[in-house]
Design a protein around this motif. Structure first.
Motif: not given
Lengths: 265, 382
Positions: A69, A79-83, A107, A118-121, A123-126
């Motif tokens: 982005x 805007x982040x992909x989560x939102x 990810x 969005x109320x919560x999310x 994400x896989x990390x590492x």
């Protein structure tokens, strides 16, 4: 004058998606292309393609999302992909209570939507286990395309891979090949591993209301959707435009941005 | 007395060389340096014994590869970094420490102190595991043993009078820290969290007690004056964030920096260098001053204690006082104590209706992109 349409650009790790929306939120154009090695070149290519399709960038607000982005110099906002995935999925599935599972290139995100926000999310990390990249690497090892791997998996069974690390899992696949295991069974093990990883992530967000839906590049694979539904014990919905959810959300953000700007004027 | 510099001194950069020369001067002027790691270290005792206390917590990944020759990879980066600094002679404070004081806090630290004891003189205080039962009596007795050790080993005398004086001076410094941090209750806050944190951290490396306290007071006055004159370095539209969890000095840019670049403002730090360990005062009037000092340290709401009720009570209060919109917990890789507590903290915040996100990170740069997406999305949802 920036009033006729809005542009959402989602530059993912594997594919770049673009959506052009009219003021009444109907889709005027969708573009899909590989991201390639340079997000900057991809962004420039998108600009040209939009222009030749009759939607020059100057004519509408543009919002960029996805890991690339920041490489879209002409975007009015990032805007982040989560939102964006959350917003896009609400629109595509016509719901405001939703759990979104987005299996992307690098990810996997589980996004909880309540009252359209969005109320919560999570994400896989590492780790790339349970992502599109994992599937892609395993498909390469089996010399098939990812979608073929998924259809082959429907015919297989009885084998599993235990390693969560993509590199080690690949060695496991190679030893299965060496052992003469049927490709269908190996494909089954690969999809099974992704489904287990994703459903355990989704399990940590349990307790939400509304449907569970899949977005991102893998949502067009029926067997994956079916296995995920079985693992989660509920129907996972997909939609034809599921992979455009991020770009759709970005376009909706652009629309909101434009309204806000014209209200301020 | 003359002190030797480390053998590789000539290869160090200017800032590091300067650090070494400063501490060398302190030592040559007769100063004694105690290296410390934790907010549980009873500073008043070291003050009364004539030691200058300085934190040795490693905040950079530079020495981690060296440390991993002795320590497991999946250990807390702060522990590995600190040990690595001792191993490579790259930290002037570690290098010139007359004594390093550790506590039995988390498992990683207490086992690291055993290895550190092979390189440096280390004294490990046995901190109680929790507050119930005879915790206070045991901890007071432990501090008394520590005093006896210092007196014998260094030929000093630690009097009650000196302890009381130290308690008074340390309380004053803590009040100054608190008052500075409390300016951030204003909406919008008078400073960015990043700059406030750097100031608080930096003041720990000033050796003069009065200078430290006066510096904090002066900064508060300057901030308030600028604010009263209408300066607003932080936008009123910023989302107000409380940061809790592990020590964050080594991950400041990729957590606090990213929050503040994504439309957030960190208005409250509820961790080691922040409010967690500054808000409790020693009862200066207490009849038994040592026991009052011991009691003060046991009030710190750290996850190494079991159970750790204070942290939750404290968070609740801070969220209200600092008008917090969202809480970000920053945990360092493999921190079992804070990692396990995230479950209860999440439940508490859900109950309070305050959005919460916990993330685990280390001193590497590999997860910067991911962190900025996750923190960015968190602030977008507020």
């Amino acid at each position: 004058m920036k009033t006729k349409y809005c542009i959402g650009i989602d530059i993912g790790s594997t594919c770049a998606k673009t959506v052009v929306l009219s003021q009444d939120k109907s889709v005027l154009l969708q573009l899909l292309q590989p991201t390639g090695w340079s997000s900057v070149d991809t962004a420039e290519d998108i600009r040209r393609r939009l222009e030749s399709a009759g939607f020059p960038i100057e004519g509408g607000a543009a919002v960029a999302t996805g890991y690339g982005r920041v490489s879209v110099p002409y975007a009015d906002k990032c805007v982040t992909e989560i939102t964006c995935h959350g917003r896009g999925a609400c629109h595509i599935y016509g719901a405001d209570q939703l759990t979104v599972i987005d299996i992307g290139g690098q990810d996997t995100k589980i996004i909880r939507i309540e009252n359209g926000a969005v109320s919560d999310f999570l994400m896989n990390d590492k780790c790339s286990a349970g992502t599109g990249r994992f599937l892609e690497i395993m498909a390469n090892t089996l010399a098939v395309r990812p979608e073929e791997l998924c259809s082959m998996a429907a015919e297989g069974g009885g084998v599993s891979i235990s390693s969560m690390c993509t590199v080690f899992a690949e060695s496991e696949v190679i030893s299965l090949i060496g052992r003469g295991e049927k490709r269908e069974n190996i494909a089954f093990a690969v999809v099974d591993s992704i489904v287990k990883k994703v459903s355990s992530q989704a399990g940590r967000m349990a307790g939400g209301q509304g449907a569970v839906c899949l977005t991102g590049g893998l949502c067009g694979y029926p067997y994956l959707r079916q296995s995920l539904s079985d693992a989660l014990g509920c129907e996972v919905r997909t939609a034809e435009d599921g992979r455009y959810a991020g770009a759709m959300g970005a376009a909706l953000s652009a629309l909101a941005l434009e309204k806000q700007q014209s209200a301020e004027k | 007395m003359a002190y030797e510099l480390p053998p590789r001194f000539a290869e160090y950069n200017e800032a590091r060389q300067k650090g070494f020369l400063t501490v060398k001067k302190v030592k040559e002027d007769g100063g004694r340096v105690a290296g410390i790691f934790c907010t549980f270290t009873p500073l008043e005792i070291l003050d009364a014994a004539g030691f200058l206390s300085v934190s040795l917590c490693g905040m950079s990944g530079e020495t981690i590869p060296a440390a991993e020759a002795h320590l497991p990879r999946n250990l807390c980066p702060l522990i590995k970094s600190s040990y690595g600094f001792a191993l490579t002679d790259k930290c002037p404070y570690t290098y010139f420490s007359d004594l390093i004081v550790g506590e039995t806090t988390c498992d990683g630290k207490k086992k690291m102190y055993e290895l550190l004891g092979r390189l440096k003189p280390v004294y490990t205080l046995h901190l109680p595991q929790g507050l119930d039962g005879c915790a206070l009596e045991n901890w007071t007795a432990e501090l008394r043993r520590f005093i006896a050790f210092l007196e014998e080993r260094f030929g000093v005398s630690v009097t009650d009078k000196a302890l009381r004086e130290a308690a008074r001076a340390r309380n004053q410094e803590r009040r100054a820290r608190m008052a500075l941090m409390e300016t951030m209750r204003a909406v919008p806050p008078p400073a960015s969290g990043l700059s406030l944190y750097r100031t608080l951290e930096g003041s720990g490396f000033l050796f003069d007690q009065d200078q430290r306290t006066a510096g904090l007071d002066r900064l508060r006055e300057e901030l308030l004056a600028a604010y009263a004159a209408g300066e607003r370095p932080v936008s009123a539209a910023s989302r107000r964030i409380l940061v809790t969890g592990c020590p964050i000095g080594g991950v400041l840019e990729k957590t606090v920096g990213v929050i503040e670049a994504s439309g957030g403002a960190v208005v409250c730090f509820e961790n080691c260098s922040g409010i967690k360990a500054a808000c409790q005062m020693v009862d200066e009037q207490a009849e038994d001053i040592l026991s009052a000092i011991a009691a003060r340290y046991l009030e710190i709401g750290c996850a190494v204690l079991s159970p750790n009720r204070r942290r939750r009570e404290h968070l609740k209060k801070l969220i209200e006082e600092f008008h917090v919109d969202g809480v970000v917990e920053v945990d360092l890789q493999s921190c079992a104590t804070y990692g396990v507590e995230t479950y209860e903290i999440q439940a508490l915040l859900r109950e309070l209706g305050v959005p919460y996100m916990a993330l685990e990170t280390d001193y590497g740069q590999g997860d910067c992109g991911q962190l900025s997406t996750r923190l960015g999305a968190f602030i977008e949802r507020l």
